[in-house]
Write a protein that holds these residues in place. Structure first.
Motif: not given
Ligand code: SOE
Length: 380
Positions: A364-368
């Motif tokens: 999820e943080l990689i997507a952000v």
């Protein structure tokens, strides 16, 4: 050990689970496939006694202790939840679920139900990955300073290549990073004992339109001679991620499912203050040990030359190659041994639901980070 299993999903990875369970002589009570026909075909071809009709029927089978979940990603949450509520332990394929709300709920539910949950980050169980873990823990390469590597495949190289993982509703918003990148991230965190603290990602969908076949296609199977229609793509074929770990370790990972010639190349190198280690999944019976002071070495898998804590993960003697299917055997041996011992407060050596939650959080943080083109801190 008297534990008995049931398997949900009879595709590529479900069959890998069944084969490994059999090597450990763990009885498989039954299978639930994606349709009645596929369930019956799996039972017939694999000699499994019971064809379940539904998750409810499987969950109410009192003879089952551990449920293996080997289905497309969107089913992991409801199936794991049903199994836990029915008092089963769970061995779930990665990613544990579609988002961190779901993975956090599963971590809590397993604790409430006092059941054991594991996620199939099986690459930890190559004998020489166990050896890398042991060497780093013993300080053989000093303090890890830099880590770099790739996970590259080519099975989605052509616009005509298709699989359920390409559909966000079935596979999730992230694809290459979630499907294969999290194997690398889990492995490196486990070997070095350090979690990712911040990251900066660049993602790309390099094939914007693919040809969707009219029927389902199994992982790694070809789509030749099947009618297709164009389908716009939103998930990542490629990703590069800069990483800062705890303790000053830093590095970079590149993942791709469109790199011609790279079949399943999970490769890493860890450079420490005293030496380096490198491993390539396409050639998993050798570990490279790099040195400045003396000649570099290649350790060919040989239990008698491996560290005491790693050698038990090599089932065969020197000169007898071990590979991908063996990793499932070693993982299940750890998991079932832990469950059989019955002390669920004891330390867990296998990848837990917490590890599965951690990986989905990173996704999820990689997507952000990729969307907002910036470094992102990993909290919580
Ligand atoms: C497909 O990319 C896949 O089967 C992954 O889902 C597995 O986890 C990996 O081991 C091999 O490739």
């Amino acid at each position: 050990m008297n534990l008995r299993a049931a398997v949900i999903g009879a595709g590529f990875v479900g069959r890998a689970h069944i084969e490994a369970l059999r090597r450990l002589a763990i009885p498989i009570q039954g299978v639930l496939g994606s349709s009645v026909a596929r369930t019956q075909e799996a039972c017939r071809s694999l000699g499994i006694p019971r064809a379940y009709q539904s998750i409810e029927e499987l969950a109410s089978d009192g003879s089952v202790d551990v449920v293996h979940i080997c289905t497309p990603n969107h089913l992991h949450f409801p199936e794991t939840e049903s199994a836990l509520r029915a008092g089963k332990h769970v061995m779930c394929e990665k990613p544990l679920a579609m988002n961190t709300q779901e993975t956090a709920a599963l971590v809590d539910l397993a604790e409430i139900q006092e059941r054991v949950g594991a996620v199939t980050y099986n690459l930890r169980y190559y004998p020489l990955c166990q050896e890398a873990h042991a060497l780093v823990q013993q300080g053989a390469i000093g303090e890890p300073r830099i880590v770099h590597g790739t996970y590259l495949q080519d099975w989605l190289f052509y616009p005509s290549d298709w699989n359920w993982r390409l559909e966000p509703e079935l596979g999730g918003e992230m694809r290459a990073v979630a499907d294969i990148g999290t194997h690398w991230l889990d492995l490196i965190s486990w070997i070095t004992g350090r979690k990712v603290k911040e990251l900066c990602a660049d993602l790309a969908t390099v094939i914007p339109v693919r040809q969707r076949p009219s029927g389902p296609v199994e992982t790694f199977k070809k789509t030749d001679n099947i009618a297709t229609e164009p389908a716009p793509m939103s998930t990542d074929d490629y990703g590069s991620i800069l990483l800062h770990f705890e303790g000053g370790l830093r590095g970079v990972l590149t993942v791709s499912q469109v790199s011609a010639g790279r079949k399943n190349r999970m490769w890493f190198e860890i450079d420490g203050t005293e030496g380096s280690l490198a491993f390539d999944q396409e050639n998993p019976n050798v570990l490279w040990i790099g040195s400045r002071r003396e000649a570099n070495r290649w350790l060919i898998k040989d239990p008698s030359l491996m560290s005491p804590q790693a050698r038990g993960y090599a089932a065969y003697p020197a000169g007898h190659a071990e590979g991908y299917p063996d990793t499932f055997v070693q993982l299940f041996k750890d998991l079932y041994g832990y469950i059989a011992a019955g002390d669920f407060q004891a330390q867990r050596s296998f990848p837990t639901f917490e590890a599965g939650h951690e990986e989905v959080k990173l996704c999820e943080l990689i997507a952000v980070s990729a969307r907002e083109r910036r470094w992102v801190e990993v909290t919580g």
